[in-house]
Design an enzyme around this catalytic site. Structure first.
Site, PDB file in Angstrom:
ATOM      1  N   ASN A  39       8.436  13.684  14.531  1.00 56.82           N
ATOM      2  CA  ASN A  39       7.779  13.597  13.227  1.00 56.82           C
ATOM      3  C   ASN A  39       6.550  12.698  13.363  1.00 56.82           C
ATOM      4  O   ASN A  39       6.649  11.574  13.850  1.00 56.82           O
ATOM      5  CB  ASN A  39       8.777  12.986  12.230  1.00 56.82           C
ATOM      6  CG  ASN A  39       8.138  12.679  10.892  1.00 56.82           C
ATOM      7  OD1 ASN A  39       7.276  13.415  10.429  1.00 56.82           O
ATOM      8  ND2 ASN A  39       8.566  11.592  10.272  1.00 56.82           N
ATOM      9  N   TYR A  75      -1.054   7.938   7.340  1.00 60.75           N
ATOM     10  CA  TYR A  75      -0.746   6.579   7.785  1.00 60.75           C
ATOM     11  C   TYR A  75      -2.031   5.855   8.170  1.00 60.75           C
ATOM     12  O   TYR A  75      -2.875   6.416   8.883  1.00 60.75           O
ATOM     13  CB  TYR A  75       0.133   6.613   9.044  1.00 60.75           C
ATOM     14  CG  TYR A  75       1.596   6.920   8.825  1.00 60.75           C
ATOM     15  CD1 TYR A  75       2.100   7.302   7.587  1.00 60.75           C
ATOM     16  CD2 TYR A  75       2.487   6.813   9.895  1.00 60.75           C
ATOM     17  CE1 TYR A  75       3.448   7.575   7.426  1.00 60.75           C
ATOM     18  CE2 TYR A  75       3.833   7.087   9.744  1.00 60.75           C
ATOM     19  CZ  TYR A  75       4.309   7.474   8.507  1.00 60.75           C
ATOM     20  OH  TYR A  75       5.635   7.745   8.358  1.00 60.75           O
ATOM     21  N   ALA A 120     -49.787 -10.076  29.557  1.00 65.44           N
ATOM     22  CA  ALA A 120     -48.523 -10.703  29.947  1.00 65.44           C
ATOM     23  C   ALA A 120     -48.443 -12.136  29.447  1.00 65.44           C
ATOM     24  O   ALA A 120     -49.443 -12.856  29.424  1.00 65.44           O
ATOM     25  CB  ALA A 120     -48.404 -10.679  31.466  1.00 65.44           C
ATOM     26  N   SER A 173     -53.904 -12.545  29.004  1.00 63.74           N
ATOM     27  CA  SER A 173     -52.581 -13.029  29.397  1.00 63.74           C
ATOM     28  C   SER A 173     -52.399 -14.498  29.074  1.00 63.74           C
ATOM     29  O   SER A 173     -53.359 -15.281  29.085  1.00 63.74           O
ATOM     30  CB  SER A 173     -52.389 -12.821  30.903  1.00 63.74           C
ATOM     31  OG  SER A 173     -52.420 -11.442  31.177  1.00 63.74           O
ATOM     32  N   LEU A 216      -0.478   5.117   3.741  1.00 63.28           N
ATOM     33  CA  LEU A 216       0.433   3.979   3.910  1.00 63.28           C
ATOM     34  C   LEU A 216      -0.191   2.959   4.858  1.00 63.28           C
ATOM     35  O   LEU A 216      -0.494   3.268   6.010  1.00 63.28           O
ATOM     36  CB  LEU A 216       1.785   4.448   4.456  1.00 63.28           C
ATOM     37  CG  LEU A 216       2.491   5.535   3.650  1.00 63.28           C
ATOM     38  CD1 LEU A 216       3.919   5.721   4.156  1.00 63.28           C
ATOM     39  CD2 LEU A 216       2.484   5.219   2.159  1.00 63.28           C
ATOM     40  N   ALA A 217      -0.393   1.764   4.332  1.00 59.75           N
ATOM     41  CA  ALA A 217      -1.112   0.759   5.126  1.00 59.75           C
ATOM     42  C   ALA A 217      -0.622  -0.648   4.827  1.00 59.75           C
ATOM     43  O   ALA A 217      -1.372  -1.609   4.911  1.00 59.75           O
ATOM     44  CB  ALA A 217      -2.614   0.847   4.829  1.00 59.75           C
ATOM     45  N   ALA A 218       0.664  -0.758   4.488  1.00 65.52           N
ATOM     46  CA  ALA A 218       1.163  -2.070   4.074  1.00 65.52           C
ATOM     47  C   ALA A 218       1.819  -2.845   5.203  1.00 65.52           C
ATOM     48  O   ALA A 218       2.049  -4.046   5.090  1.00 65.52           O
ATOM     49  CB  ALA A 218       2.147  -1.915   2.913  1.00 65.52           C
ATOM     50  N   GLY A 219       2.122  -2.151   6.293  1.00 62.54           N
ATOM     51  CA  GLY A 219       2.886  -2.785   7.374  1.00 62.54           C
ATOM     52  C   GLY A 219       2.115  -3.914   8.059  1.00 62.54           C
ATOM     53  O   GLY A 219       0.886  -3.963   8.017  1.00 62.54           O
ATOM     54  N   ARG A 222       3.453  -6.012  16.546  1.00 61.69           N
ATOM     55  CA  ARG A 222       3.206  -5.838  17.983  1.00 61.69           C
ATOM     56  C   ARG A 222       1.737  -5.943  18.371  1.00 61.69           C
ATOM     57  O   ARG A 222       1.399  -5.984  19.541  1.00 61.69           O
ATOM     58  CB  ARG A 222       3.778  -4.479  18.443  1.00 61.69           C
ATOM     59  CG  ARG A 222       5.271  -4.515  18.651  1.00 61.69           C
ATOM     60  CD  ARG A 222       5.810  -3.133  18.939  1.00 61.69           C
ATOM     61  NE  ARG A 222       5.883  -2.320  17.736  1.00 61.69           N
ATOM     62  CZ  ARG A 222       6.062  -0.993  17.746  1.00 61.69           C
ATOM     63  NH1 ARG A 222       6.141  -0.343  18.883  1.00 61.69           N
ATOM     64  NH2 ARG A 222       6.134  -0.317  16.608  1.00 61.69           N
TER      65      ARG A 222
HETATM   66  C1  UD1 Z   1       7.555   6.434  11.005  1.00 69.12           C
HETATM   67  C2  UD1 Z   1       8.516   7.560  10.645  1.00 69.12           C
HETATM   68  C3  UD1 Z   1       8.923   8.284  11.923  1.00 69.12           C
HETATM   69  C4  UD1 Z   1       7.697   8.794  12.644  1.00 69.12           C
HETATM   70  C5  UD1 Z   1       6.711   7.669  12.900  1.00 69.12           C
HETATM   71  C6  UD1 Z   1       5.429   8.233  13.444  1.00 69.12           C
HETATM   72  C7  UD1 Z   1       9.790   6.855   8.694  1.00 69.12           C
HETATM   73  C8  UD1 Z   1      11.067   6.285   8.213  1.00 69.12           C
HETATM   74  N1  UD1 Z   1       9.673   7.009  10.016  1.00 69.12           N
HETATM   75  O1  UD1 Z   1       8.265   5.502  11.787  1.00 69.12           O
HETATM   76  O2  UD1 Z   1       9.781   9.372  11.607  1.00 69.12           O
HETATM   77  O3  UD1 Z   1       8.104   9.394  13.873  1.00 69.12           O
HETATM   78  O4  UD1 Z   1       6.418   6.970  11.685  1.00 69.12           O
HETATM   79  O5  UD1 Z   1       4.500   7.232  13.743  1.00 69.12           O
HETATM   80  O6  UD1 Z   1       8.946   7.165   7.903  1.00 69.12           O
HETATM   81  N2  UD1 Z   1       4.402   1.259   5.922  1.00 69.12           N
HETATM   82  C9  UD1 Z   1       4.160   0.762   4.669  1.00 69.12           C
HETATM   83  N3  UD1 Z   1       5.152   0.124   4.022  1.00 69.12           N
HETATM   84  C10 UD1 Z   1       6.393  -0.031   4.557  1.00 69.12           C
HETATM   85  C11 UD1 Z   1       6.632   0.486   5.849  1.00 69.12           C
HETATM   86  C12 UD1 Z   1       5.609   1.131   6.512  1.00 69.12           C
HETATM   87  O7  UD1 Z   1       3.061   0.880   4.138  1.00 69.12           O
HETATM   88  O8  UD1 Z   1       7.251  -0.605   3.879  1.00 69.12           O
HETATM   89  C13 UD1 Z   1       3.301   1.949   6.634  1.00 69.12           C
HETATM   90  C14 UD1 Z   1       2.869   1.221   7.888  1.00 69.12           C
HETATM   91  O9  UD1 Z   1       1.824   0.325   7.619  1.00 69.12           O
HETATM   92  C15 UD1 Z   1       2.413   2.388   8.764  1.00 69.12           C
HETATM   93  C16 UD1 Z   1       3.265   3.550   8.316  1.00 69.12           C
HETATM   94  O10 UD1 Z   1       3.746   3.209   7.037  1.00 69.12           O
HETATM   95  O11 UD1 Z   1       1.068   2.711   8.537  1.00 69.12           O
HETATM   96  C17 UD1 Z   1       4.425   3.832   9.281  1.00 69.12           C
HETATM   97  O12 UD1 Z   1       5.283   2.722   9.315  1.00 69.12           O
HETATM   98  P1  UD1 Z   1       6.042   2.287  10.624  1.00 69.12           P
HETATM   99  O13 UD1 Z   1       6.907   1.135  10.312  1.00 69.12           O
HETATM  100  O14 UD1 Z   1       5.105   2.161  11.744  1.00 69.12           O
HETATM  101  O15 UD1 Z   1       6.988   3.575  10.832  1.00 69.12           O
HETATM  102  P2  UD1 Z   1       7.701   4.008  12.159  1.00 69.12           P
HETATM  103  O16 UD1 Z   1       8.906   3.170  12.375  1.00 69.12           O
HETATM  104  O17 UD1 Z   1       6.727   4.084  13.247  1.00 69.12           O
END
Ligand code: UD1
Ligand code: CA
Length: 460
Positions: A173, A106, A384, A409, A14-17, A21
């Site tokens: 988690n 993640y 040198a 040199s 998962l890498a869409a976020g 911050r």
């Molecule tokens: C998530 C977990 C939480 C856990 C925490 C650990 C859920 C609902 N919560 O929370 O239980 O303790 O990780 O770090 O799963 N991402 C997407 N698409 C989205 C949302 C997120 O690809 O629509 C990716 C983000 O890029 C990231 C990862 O998923 O790599 C985690 O997303 P993030 O929003 O950081 O989750 P947390 O709120 O931290």
């Protein structure tokens, strides 16, 4: 050790976020740890598990992410709108065959190690939903793993949805989990976004599994640092420190002497022989290979280079994209720019710059010199202040210096030019023509002494 799966593995990263911050225009998963994007560390970890396929769910900064990792052996899945971790996995569901195991990683948990994931895969192969958990002294923000009074996991609750009592739980988690694909796809279809954040939570799978009578197992991560999520620049620096520490420990266990492991930076890969010693503030970038008994002095930067056995690099050197032979002495204060090949026993001293040059066995250039685009034979002595004038303002030209030549040199060698074997060049010469072998060649105006000359005196 290879995990021996009874079922083929699909990894979903998962890498869409966006990573608000980070306060940065760079997508979060591209921020580097040890010189490489966080996402590339996670992809490497996935690869070590030898999956049938790896899918990266990307969305924020999609094009930048794809082009930064264009060579990665992964499939790209687009999540156009980021509606939660459960929604993210849904986007990949069509790519996950029913008979596979699925492992969710993640992109912003960069230090995870394959060995820590294998227990999850083993349990998932037996039909369980396995999640990686961690006990944190400060669990705020994390989802909490809730257990009933027999100790069985029955739910993961997000921090924002948790009651005070649930927030007091310190078992968290990590987000990383594994399960059979068929079960996963069934659960994904039942997810809702009826919660504090209006998102589709992947973590809701846990309660669904319990309801369906599927065993849920929380496996504790061996270390905290490998499951730390990177959400801001402070955590990015913490990840960097943790990574450096881990790499330093591995190097020391493998026999490398690090005078101070906290003053050592690895931003790439270091291969090494036996009895290698690194003094403080050595920075290793890219692919670096150090032979047996190589010693690196303090404040040295090594980038994509190979250094042969018994060579010593003294303080304050920068060596880039070069091969250095064995038993050489480099520095202090030497700079090797890209493209050099140094044979064995070469001495390069202080304030000497080399670029795209070949230096033969036992040759020496000990002080204040520039050798660019030069082919230097063996047992040559470069005095040198010698400069190969390789650039005419438009083109670069080569300088060839034969074996056993002696360059006095302060010589300017205007390229293209050839200095014959055994030639001697008188100090202070500016040569624009070839110098023949075994002869003294010099270019110098005659020295004058004026009789009767008087020093000027101040007018009164
Ligand atoms: C998530 C977990 C939480 C856990 C925490 C650990 C859920 C609902 N919560 O929370 O239980 O303790 O990780 O770090 O799963 N991402 C997407 N698409 C989205 C949302 C997120 O690809 O629509 C990716 C983000 O890029 C990231 C990862 O998923 O790599 C985690 O997303 P993030 O929003 O950081 O989750 P947390 O709120 O931290
Ligand atoms: Ca996070």
């Amino acid at each position: 050790m290879r995990y021996n799966p009874s079922m083929p593995l699909s990894v979903v990263i998962l890498a869409a976020g966006q990573g608000k911050r980070m306060q940065s225009d760079l997508p979060k998963v591209l921020h580097p740890v040890a010189g490489r994007p966080m996402l590339s560390h996670v992809i490497d970890c996935a690869r070590a598990l030898e999956p049938a396929a790896t899918h990266v769910v990307h969305g924020h900064g999609a094009e930048a992410v794809r082009s930064a990792l264009a060579d990665a052996p992964v499939g790209w899945v687009l999540q156009a709108e980021q509606l939660g971790t459960g929604h993210a996995v849904m986007q990949a569901a069509g790519q996950l065959p029913d008979d596979h195991l699925v492992l969710v990683l993640y992109g912003d948990v960069p230090l995870i190690r394959p060995d820590s994931l294998r227990p999850l895969l083993e349990r998932a192969a037996q039909g369980a939903l396995a999640l990686l958990s961690v006990r944190l002294p400060d669990p705020a923000g994390y989802g909490r793993v809730l257990r009933d009074n027999t100790g069985r996991v029955y739910r993961v609750v997000e921090h924002k949805d948790a009651t005070r009592k649930e927030q007091a739980v310190d078992e968290c988690n990590t987000g990383l989990m594994a399960m059979p694909a068929a079960a996963l796809k069934g659960w994904l279809g039942r997810l809702s976004n009826d919660n504090a954040q209006g998102e589709y939570y992947l973590t809701d799978l846990v309660a669904m599994a319990v309801k369906d009578g599927v065993p849920v197992e929380a496996v504790e991560a061996p270390t905290i640092s490998e499951v730390m999520g990177v959400n801001d620049k402070l955590q990015l620096a913490e990840a960097e420190t943790a990574f450096r520490r881990r790499e330093a420990e591995a190097l020391m266990r493998a026999g490398v002497t690090l005078i101070d492991p906290t003053r050592f930076d690895l931003r790439g890969r270091l291969s090494h022989g036996r009895d290698v010693e690194l003094d403080v503030n050595v920075i290793i970038e890219g692919e670096v290979v150090l032979g047996d008994r190589v010693r690196i002095g303090p404040n040295v930067v090594l980038r994509d280079c190979t250094i042969g056995p018994d060579t010593q690099v003294h303080a304050h050197c920068v060596i880039e994209k070069s091969r250095v032979g064995g038993a050489c002495s480099i520095g202090p204060f030497a700079r090797l720019r890209p493209g050099n090949e140094l044979s064995d026993g070469v001495h390069i001293g202080n304030f000497v710059e080399l670029k795209n040059s070949r230096i033969g066995e036992g040759s020496k250039s000990n002080h204040l010199t520039y050798l660019g685009d030069a082919d230097v034979g063996s047992r040559v002595n470069v005095g040198a202040g010698t400069v190969t004038c390789n650039y005419d303002g438009a083109n670069k030209h080569r300088t060839t210096i034969g074996d056993r030549a002696f360059i006095g040199s302060g010589s300017m060698l205007v390229a293209p030019i050839e200095i014959g074997e055994g030639a001697t060049i008188g100090a202070g010469s500016t040569l624009t023509k070839n110098a023949p072998p075994d002869k003294l060649t010099l270019e110098r105006s005659k020295q004058l002494t004026l009789d009767g000359w008087k020093r000027p005196v101040k007018k009164t």
